[in-house]
Design an enzyme around this catalytic site. Sequence first.
Site, PDB file in Angstrom:
ATOM      1  N   TRP A 102       0.809  -1.219   0.000  1.00 42.36           N
ATOM      2  CA  TRP A 102       0.000   0.000   0.000  1.00 42.36           C
ATOM      3  C   TRP A 102       0.842   1.268   0.000  1.00 42.36           C
ATOM      4  O   TRP A 102       0.487   2.257  -0.641  1.00 42.36           O
ATOM      5  CB  TRP A 102      -1.016  -0.006   1.149  1.00 42.36           C
ATOM      6  N   ASP A 172      -1.631   6.570   6.208  1.00 38.16           N
ATOM      7  CA  ASP A 172      -2.738   5.763   5.690  1.00 38.16           C
ATOM      8  C   ASP A 172      -3.090   4.731   6.762  1.00 38.16           C
ATOM      9  O   ASP A 172      -2.415   3.714   6.905  1.00 38.16           O
ATOM     10  CB  ASP A 172      -2.300   5.074   4.392  1.00 38.16           C
ATOM     11  N   LYS A 196     -12.456  -1.532   6.643  1.00 40.86           N
ATOM     12  CA  LYS A 196     -11.733  -2.471   7.500  1.00 40.86           C
ATOM     13  C   LYS A 196     -12.125  -2.315   8.968  1.00 40.86           C
ATOM     14  O   LYS A 196     -12.452  -3.279   9.615  1.00 40.86           O
ATOM     15  CB  LYS A 196     -10.232  -2.307   7.328  1.00 40.86           C
TER      16      LYS A 196
END
Length: 362
Positions: A102, A172, A196
Amino acid sequence: MSRAWNFSAGPAALPEPVLRKAQDELLEWQGVGASVMEISHRSRPFIALAEEAETRLRVLMTIPPEYKVLFLQGGATLQFALLAMNLAATGQSADYVLSGHWSEKAAREARPYVRVRTAADASASGYRKLPTFTQWQVGADAAYVHYTPNETIQGLEYPNTPDLGGLPLVADMSSCILSRPLEVRRFGLIYAGAQKNIGPAGLTVLIVREDLLERSQGHDMAMIFRYAEHAAHHSMLNTPNTWAWYLAGLTFAWLEQQGGVAAMERYNRRKADLLYGCIDNSDGFYRNEVDPGSRSRMNVPFFLHDPKLDERFLQQAEQGGLMGLKGHRALGGMRASLYNAMPIRGVETLVDFMGDFQRANG
Ligand SMILES: *Cc1c(COP(=O)(O)O)cnc(C)c1O
């Protein structure tokens, strides 16, 4: 009905009480004569809902008043680009910590808008060990420093937060927000896709220090790309994802009832310890390859000693009421995601199953 223990990495399990409440209120929400999905985002009841959700999040995370909270769309992936557009002046550089899938993607998507420099890179370790904060090479001229505190795919997590002094730290937190207490003041910008640890997909939460909103003033860009415009319009520049905002609010209320993020930290520690303990004590039947100091509490990738057993493992797990354990296609093997909504009972059930499977196939 047979709801399984759901270890999916995202979209991920929601707390069952949240789903039940949403079910109760699905046809008519709070006496308004319609579902919450069917009313104007500019109506008084919805604005009250939106404000209440924000207040709850502010209390849960102790967000200081000089930070704006935004409820946007487009996922974390849109923010990879928008944060560069909003936080960097033309020609400016930003420093990125490359720790896995990511953070690599965040850097790649920012490149058209900012000069991306590498502050640290975990690729030499095969993404099994995080660079320490002292190894980060950060320039005083950087517009911001970006990192991914929890790498959802490789299963790496920083156990604490760096202190960069005056440089805006951008994080993030898609797969770790609300999983433990955090000092928000250390950050310039925190962002997280909801699917999530917050609610359903289609909502992205941003927590941004107010003074950073000014930075995009010199750029010629559409209003919809500007954080400052979203903040000025209370995240209602256009129609927000009202349904996801509602469910996020229910999740925040549920978190409060559980004892907040301090309680979550304890639960999440216990769950991770249980699963890593099972893996590490399996005499190599199962293995996790991440350096112990970099292991994620949220996402635990693991491998069976013989990949030929993978199919059987997944099939029998499913029969035992355990779902979502197949690893990311980039890594193979298994992955168990242990977000806030996963109860300890679920992890105990997984660990029992893993022990039984080892005895039957070892
Ligand atoms: C899942 C995830 C993303 C991608 O989120 P989208 O909402 O699909 O854009 C980005 N970063 C991290 C850390 C993630 O876990």
